[in-house]
Design a protein around this motif. Structure first.
Motif, short mmCIF file in Angstrom:
data_model
loop_
_atom_site.label_atom_id
_atom_site.label_comp_id
_atom_site.label_asym_id
_atom_site.label_seq_id
_atom_site.Cartn_x
_atom_site.Cartn_y
_atom_site.Cartn_z
N ALA A 90 0.80 -1.23 0.00
CA ALA A 90 0.00 0.00 0.00
C ALA A 90 0.83 1.29 0.00
O ALA A 90 0.50 2.22 -0.75
CB ALA A 90 -0.98 -0.01 1.16
N PRO A 91 1.91 1.41 0.80
CA PRO A 91 2.67 2.66 0.74
C PRO A 91 3.28 2.90 -0.64
O PRO A 91 3.31 4.04 -1.12
CB PRO A 91 3.78 2.47 1.79
CG PRO A 91 3.26 1.45 2.71
CD PRO A 91 2.40 0.55 1.88
N TYR A 92 3.73 1.84 -1.27
CA TYR A 92 4.31 1.97 -2.62
C TYR A 92 3.24 2.46 -3.60
O TYR A 92 3.49 3.37 -4.40
CB TYR A 92 4.90 0.64 -3.07
CG TYR A 92 5.51 0.72 -4.44
CD1 TYR A 92 6.75 1.31 -4.64
CD2 TYR A 92 4.83 0.22 -5.55
CE1 TYR A 92 7.30 1.41 -5.91
CE2 TYR A 92 5.38 0.31 -6.81
CZ TYR A 92 6.61 0.90 -6.99
OH TYR A 92 7.14 1.00 -8.24
N ILE A 93 2.06 1.86 -3.55
CA ILE A 93 0.98 2.27 -4.43
C ILE A 93 0.62 3.74 -4.19
O ILE A 93 0.49 4.52 -5.13
CB ILE A 93 -0.26 1.36 -4.24
CG1 ILE A 93 0.03 -0.05 -4.76
CG2 ILE A 93 -1.49 1.95 -4.93
CD1 ILE A 93 -1.02 -1.07 -4.40
N ALA A 94 0.48 4.10 -2.93
CA ALA A 94 0.12 5.47 -2.59
C ALA A 94 1.19 6.45 -3.06
O ALA A 94 0.88 7.52 -3.59
CB ALA A 94 -0.07 5.61 -1.08
N TYR A 95 2.45 6.08 -2.87
CA TYR A 95 3.55 6.97 -3.27
C TYR A 95 3.59 7.15 -4.78
O TYR A 95 3.77 8.27 -5.28
CB TYR A 95 4.87 6.39 -2.75
CG TYR A 95 6.00 7.38 -2.71
CD1 TYR A 95 5.97 8.45 -1.84
CD2 TYR A 95 7.10 7.24 -3.54
CE1 TYR A 95 7.02 9.36 -1.80
CE2 TYR A 95 8.15 8.13 -3.50
CZ TYR A 95 8.11 9.20 -2.63
OH TYR A 95 9.13 10.10 -2.58
N GLN A 96 3.39 6.07 -5.51
CA GLN A 96 3.38 6.15 -6.98
C GLN A 96 2.20 7.01 -7.46
O GLN A 96 2.35 7.83 -8.35
CB GLN A 96 3.31 4.76 -7.60
CG GLN A 96 4.53 3.91 -7.36
CD GLN A 96 5.78 4.53 -7.92
OE1 GLN A 96 6.53 5.17 -7.21
NE2 GLN A 96 6.01 4.34 -9.20
N LEU A 97 1.04 6.80 -6.86
CA LEU A 97 -0.12 7.59 -7.26
C LEU A 97 0.09 9.07 -6.96
O LEU A 97 -0.26 9.93 -7.78
CB LEU A 97 -1.38 7.08 -6.54
CG LEU A 97 -1.90 5.71 -6.95
CD1 LEU A 97 -3.05 5.28 -6.04
CD2 LEU A 97 -2.31 5.69 -8.41
N SER A 98 0.68 9.36 -5.81
CA SER A 98 0.90 10.77 -5.47
C SER A 98 1.89 11.42 -6.43
O SER A 98 1.71 12.57 -6.85
CB SER A 98 1.36 10.92 -4.02
OG SER A 98 2.66 10.42 -3.84
N TRP A 99 2.94 10.68 -6.82
CA TRP A 99 3.88 11.24 -7.79
C TRP A 99 3.24 11.39 -9.16
O TRP A 99 3.55 12.32 -9.90
CB TRP A 99 5.15 10.38 -7.88
CG TRP A 99 6.19 10.85 -6.93
CD1 TRP A 99 6.59 10.25 -5.78
CD2 TRP A 99 6.97 12.04 -7.04
NE1 TRP A 99 7.56 11.00 -5.16
CE2 TRP A 99 7.81 12.11 -5.91
CE3 TRP A 99 7.02 13.07 -7.96
CZ2 TRP A 99 8.69 13.16 -5.70
CZ3 TRP A 99 7.91 14.13 -7.75
CH2 TRP A 99 8.73 14.15 -6.63
N ALA A 100 2.35 10.48 -9.51
CA ALA A 100 1.66 10.60 -10.80
C ALA A 100 0.82 11.89 -10.84
O ALA A 100 0.79 12.58 -11.87
CB ALA A 100 0.78 9.38 -11.05
N PHE A 101 0.20 12.22 -9.72
CA PHE A 101 -0.56 13.49 -9.66
C PHE A 101 0.37 14.69 -9.80
O PHE A 101 0.05 15.66 -10.48
CB PHE A 101 -1.36 13.59 -8.35
CG PHE A 101 -2.63 12.79 -8.36
CD1 PHE A 101 -3.64 13.05 -9.27
CD2 PHE A 101 -2.82 11.78 -7.43
CE1 PHE A 101 -4.82 12.32 -9.27
CE2 PHE A 101 -4.00 11.04 -7.42
CZ PHE A 101 -4.99 11.30 -8.34
N VAL A 102 1.53 14.62 -9.15
CA VAL A 102 2.50 15.72 -9.24
C VAL A 102 2.98 15.89 -10.68
O VAL A 102 3.04 17.00 -11.22
CB VAL A 102 3.70 15.47 -8.28
CG1 VAL A 102 4.83 16.44 -8.56
CG2 VAL A 102 3.25 15.55 -6.84
N ILE A 103 3.31 14.78 -11.32
CA ILE A 103 3.80 14.82 -12.71
C ILE A 103 2.70 15.32 -13.65
O ILE A 103 2.96 16.13 -14.54
CB ILE A 103 4.33 13.44 -13.14
CG1 ILE A 103 5.61 13.12 -12.37
CG2 ILE A 103 4.55 13.38 -14.64
CD1 ILE A 103 6.09 11.71 -12.54
N LEU A 104 1.48 14.85 -13.43
CA LEU A 104 0.37 15.29 -14.28
C LEU A 104 0.17 16.80 -14.16
O LEU A 104 0.02 17.50 -15.17
CB LEU A 104 -0.92 14.56 -13.88
CG LEU A 104 -2.17 14.92 -14.67
CD1 LEU A 104 -1.99 14.61 -16.15
CD2 LEU A 104 -3.37 14.19 -14.11
#
Length: 182
Positions: A90-104
């Motif tokens: 879960a932390p990995y998924i959350a971290y990846q999703l949060s970075w995807a929002f930043v990149i977007l």
């Protein structure tokens, strides 16, 4: 009853403690997954607000383990292992999703017509190096330090719950020993 007799009854008292609440592994796993989803949402919200993920990692651990114990009936060793497995993912998924929002967000500011999926796929390409045609990148050290911090805070939250469950078990055993003395 003397101490040796009490010590002999402790192993016999343990099944009585375990028998107090039946465990439902399927419902417990569902509860842990739901708790992990709540934790992931918490991480995403805190990151969007610009907060360090310290609190959110602990919330993830607490929600995952409490979710298991609430729906599963109790948090046994099996429940702890299932929750721990989810707390690895879960932390990995959350971290990846949060970075995807930043990149977007950054891509849209740069006039790029990216969607969320493209941002998610670009995380590793953008970590630590510039990519031709993309005017930004993710600093590698900052990326990995943030992920490690999130995992550490998740572990700290898990230890809090584990100690709480351990204390509950010890209190139940002490109560059984007191009843045995009477």
């Amino acid at each position: 009853m003397d101490r040796t007799e009490l010590k002999q009854e402790i192993p016999q008292a343990e099944p009585a403690v375990k028998a107090q609440k039946p465990e439902n592994v399927l419902l417990g796993t569902l509860g842990a997954v739901l708790g992990a989803v709540i934790g992931i949402v918490c991480i995403l919200l805190f990151r969007q607000m610009g907060f360090v993920a310290a609190l959110s990692g602990a919330v993830l651990a607490i929600c995952t383990m409490k979710g298991y114990s609430l729906l599963g009936g109790k948090l046994s060793l099996k429940g702890m292992l299932i929750s721990a497995g989810l707390m690895l993912i879960a932390p990995y998924i959350a971290y990846q999703l949060s970075w995807a929002f930043v990149i977007l967000e950054r891509a849209q500011c740069e006039g790029m017509n990216w969607n969320f999926f493209q941002s998610l796929l670009a995380i590793y390409r953008l970590t630590g190096s510039e990519v031709e045609g993309i005017p930004f990148y993710i600093e590698s050290a900052g990326y990995w330090v943030g992920l490690v911090q999130l995992y550490l805070f998740t572990v700290f939250g898990a230890f809090g719950i584990l100690f709480d469950e351990r204390n509950k078990l010890l209190k139940a055993k002490a109560k059984l020993l007191e009843e045995a003395e009477e």
